[in-house]
Design a protein around this motif. Structure first.
Motif, mmCIF file in Angstrom:
data_model
loop_
_atom_site.group_PDB
_atom_site.id
_atom_site.type_symbol
_atom_site.label_atom_id
_atom_site.label_comp_id
_atom_site.label_asym_id
_atom_site.label_seq_id
_atom_site.Cartn_x
_atom_site.Cartn_y
_atom_site.Cartn_z
ATOM 1 N N ASP A 340 -10.507 14.645 73.112
ATOM 2 C CA ASP A 340 -10.965 14.536 71.725
ATOM 3 C C ASP A 340 -10.419 13.271 71.098
ATOM 4 O O ASP A 340 -9.446 12.682 71.600
ATOM 5 C CB ASP A 340 -10.522 15.753 70.904
ATOM 6 C CG ASP A 340 -11.582 16.193 69.891
ATOM 7 O OD1 ASP A 340 -12.229 15.304 69.286
ATOM 8 O OD2 ASP A 340 -11.763 17.397 69.721
ATOM 9 N N TYR A 354 -18.161 18.108 66.859
ATOM 10 C CA TYR A 354 -17.583 17.879 68.185
ATOM 11 C C TYR A 354 -18.435 16.940 69.030
ATOM 12 O O TYR A 354 -17.913 16.029 69.696
ATOM 13 C CB TYR A 354 -17.410 19.215 68.920
ATOM 14 C CG TYR A 354 -17.179 19.034 70.404
ATOM 15 C CD1 TYR A 354 -15.920 18.716 70.896
ATOM 16 C CD2 TYR A 354 -18.245 19.129 71.317
ATOM 17 C CE1 TYR A 354 -15.709 18.513 72.249
ATOM 18 C CE2 TYR A 354 -18.044 18.927 72.666
ATOM 19 C CZ TYR A 354 -16.774 18.611 73.132
ATOM 20 O OH TYR A 354 -16.576 18.396 74.469
ATOM 21 N N ARG A 358 -17.090 13.559 70.821
ATOM 22 C CA ARG A 358 -17.119 13.371 72.274
ATOM 23 C C ARG A 358 -17.799 12.043 72.622
ATOM 24 O O ARG A 358 -17.328 11.302 73.502
ATOM 25 C CB ARG A 358 -17.855 14.534 72.935
ATOM 26 C CG ARG A 358 -18.013 14.411 74.440
ATOM 27 C CD ARG A 358 -16.726 14.660 75.181
ATOM 28 N NE ARG A 358 -16.848 14.331 76.605
ATOM 29 C CZ ARG A 358 -16.048 14.796 77.564
ATOM 30 N NH1 ARG A 358 -15.053 15.601 77.241
ATOM 31 N NH2 ARG A 358 -16.220 14.454 78.813
ATOM 32 N N TYR A 409 -12.864 19.069 63.684
ATOM 33 C CA TYR A 409 -11.506 19.237 64.214
ATOM 34 C C TYR A 409 -10.626 19.774 63.094
ATOM 35 O O TYR A 409 -10.352 19.086 62.117
ATOM 36 C CB TYR A 409 -10.970 17.897 64.718
ATOM 37 C CG TYR A 409 -9.679 18.000 65.521
ATOM 38 C CD1 TYR A 409 -9.707 17.961 66.900
ATOM 39 C CD2 TYR A 409 -8.446 18.104 64.886
ATOM 40 C CE1 TYR A 409 -8.535 18.027 67.654
ATOM 41 C CE2 TYR A 409 -7.274 18.179 65.615
ATOM 42 C CZ TYR A 409 -7.318 18.143 66.999
ATOM 43 O OH TYR A 409 -6.157 18.219 67.730
#
Length: 552
Positions: A340, A354, A358, A409
């Motif tokens: 991450d 996410y 990525r 996150y």
């Protein structure tokens, strides 16, 4: 700002158990605190002079502080020991003796917050020959100018134990109340900075806009996002709308590499600086992270030099040392596997989904022999997920981690947006609340510890297990020396326990414990009503406001 104002607020906090009243006391104090003193006042409210991400001790023990109290008040060591027997707290002893002190200083000054903070802050930097005497003299000078109530809290601050029932979580609500902002915005700012002092100053000066202006800083670790346990593939697909990213779950140490131009830092999940322990990773990280400024998240894994496969978690723990680093690095090579990214360039991206993070990770990382990107697949089919899990296990990894494609996150939070699919033992973070005397070759040491988890309803620390295995001889000695300073004659007020250890311990540290199974336990044994099957010590860290409570 006068230190007496802070000391009076600390005394009020000590005298009440009401959550709302404590919040109001802190909020009133913060409203009266000048901006330039805000960071110092907030840290002193927590009984320390460093933010949470700095693991630093004053290096002055109880015996040296007794000498400082005696020098400042004119009382003998025997007088102080007698009072300690009756009262049990050196802060209270200092308060009483200051009130009745025989030795009158020529010119008592008026202490201010800055003076107290800076003198305690410099204690760890006093080193070398005669350092103990110079540290004692530094405290003695503060006590000489202190009123009784100030003396009490100076001593307690140096010891790191204010005994006022204020933890970091309580500060969130008090800051929100003082400056009329939402608790959620305060918490979010704290997750980015790991420093309530900085958060309070920002909101005091600029309100909500000040909080929005806070961001990640390279070199300052943040609490990592954590995963919940899953009930299996069906549970994962149901929670994640039938589709998720599946990453290989590695068996190593969670690490947070930071890069700032030519500097590299390596922090652990506990926010400890491990950079010096892994010098061979400095150049590979600099080369692999293409962005001049970056904060990434990953796992540090020990590698078998003959097979190239990952070694058990316990092996990488052998790399945590201050000495013989070069020799051990040859014996136990390591790799970092990144999964991450939180900051790239000057841009904080932890609020992005996410799937975008990525993409950014793959953009800014150039994999090498030492720095790799965790293998990942986006899957919907249960059979394909099972096959991927078996591939991971066959390579020596723990299993898979499923991630919601649209999740941001959440620093410092354990979320269902990340779910673990593991075939190996789980771990828990549990507060250390008691110790048992060692026997046989462990004689003279603490041989095992009583651990507890926080009940989310009552807020009490309820016992879960005793742990007597998993330690090296070196760790047992280090832990004994550490916890002897935190022993208490009486059970800590926040602890709910039926078991009686040989020594009660102030709940200031946690153990990460690996175990095979959570099982029901009669309340007369463990007050959480649960126990652990085959618990083993993994590592020790500082106590956070939230101790794993997944057992409840």
């Amino acid at each position: 700002m006068k230190y007496l104002s802070l000391a009076k607020s600390l005394e009020k906090l000590e005298d009440t158990t009401s959550y709302l009243e404590k919040n109001s006391i802190i909020a009133d104090l913060l409203k009266e605190t000048p901006s330039e003193s805000m960071e110092m006042v907030v840290r002193l409210l927590l009984g320390r002079v460093y933010p949470a991400y700095v693991s630093q001790e004053t290096g002055i023990g109880l015996q040296q502080l007794k000498k400082a109290v005696g020098k400042a008040t004119g009382y003998s060591a025997d007088d102080i020991d007698d009072l300690m027997e009756d009262i049990g707290d050196l802060g209270d002893v200092a308060e009483e003796l200051t009130r009745e002190k025989k030795q009158v200083t020529l010119a008592e000054g008026t202490l201010n917050v800055e003076e107290v903070y800076k003198n305690i802050h410099k204690l760890p930097t006093i080193t070398g020959k005669g350092s103990v005497g110079r540290k004692t003299k530094t405290v003695d000078k503060l006590l000489a100018d202190a009123s009784p109530i100030e003396a009490k809290f100076i001593i307690r601050t140096v010891l790191g134990d204010l005994r006022i029932g204020v933890a970091e979580g309580r500060l969130r609500d008090a800051i929100a109340e003082a400056f009329d902002v939402s608790p959620e915005s305060v918490e979010h700012a704290y997750m980015l900075t790991t420093d309530y002092g900085k958060v309070a100053k920002a909101v005091a000066e600029e309100g909500g806009e000040g909080l929005e202006g806070l961001g990640l800083t390279v070199g300052h670790p943040i609490n990592p996002m954590l995963a919940q346990r899953s009930e299996g593939i069906d549970d994962i697909l149901e929670r994640m709308d039938g589709k998720a990213a599946f990453e290989i779950k590695l068996d190593g140490i969670r690490v947070q590499p930071h890069k700032k131009d030519d500097e590299v830092f390596l922090f652990t999940r506990r926010m400890e600086d491990y950079t010096s322990m892994f010098p061979e990773l400095e150049k590979p990280l600099k080369k692999a992270l293409k962005s001049d400024h970056a904060i990434v998240d990953g796992e540090l894994v020990a590698i078998n030099r003959d097979t190239g496969k990952p070694m058990p978690f316990q092996e990488v723990l052998h790399r945590r040392r201050k000495y013989d680093i070069k020799e051990v690095a040859e014996e136990i090579p390591v790799e970092i596997h990144l999964f991450d990214v939180l900051l790239a360039g000057e841009k904080t991206i932890l609020d992005q989904p996410y799937i975008k993070r990525r993409e950014k990770l793959e953009e800014i990382v150039k994999p090498s022999d030492k720095v790799k990107i965790v293998e990942q697949k986006t899957l919907t089919n249960p059979e394909e997920i099972k096959n991927f899990q078996q591939q991971a296990l066959s390579k020596g990894h723990e299993g898979l981690l499923a991630k919601d494609l649209n999740s941001n996150y959440r620093a410092g939070r354990r979320e269902f947006a990340w779910l673990k699919m593991k075939a190996k033992a789980e771990t828990l973070d549990l507060a250390v609340i008691g110790a048992y005397a060692g026997k046989g070759k462990r004689a003279g040491l603490y041989g095992s510890y009583l651990l507890a988890a926080r009940d989310p309803t009552s807020g009490e620390l309820c016992t879960v297990t005793k742990v007597g295995s998993g330690y090296t001889d070196e760790e047992l000695e280090e832990l004994t020396n550490k916890f002897k300073k935190l022993t208490r004659k009486q059970k800590p007020s926040e602890v709910n326990a039926e078991l009686e250890p040989d020594h009660w311990i102030k709940p200031e540290h946690v153990f990460e414990v690996i175990y095979d199974e959570i099982q029901k336990s009669p309340p007369e044994k463990h007050t959480s009503k649960y126990g652990l099957r085959f618990p083993r010590f993994v590592e020790q860290g500082m106590f956070c406001d939230i101790v794993s409570g997944v057992i409840f």
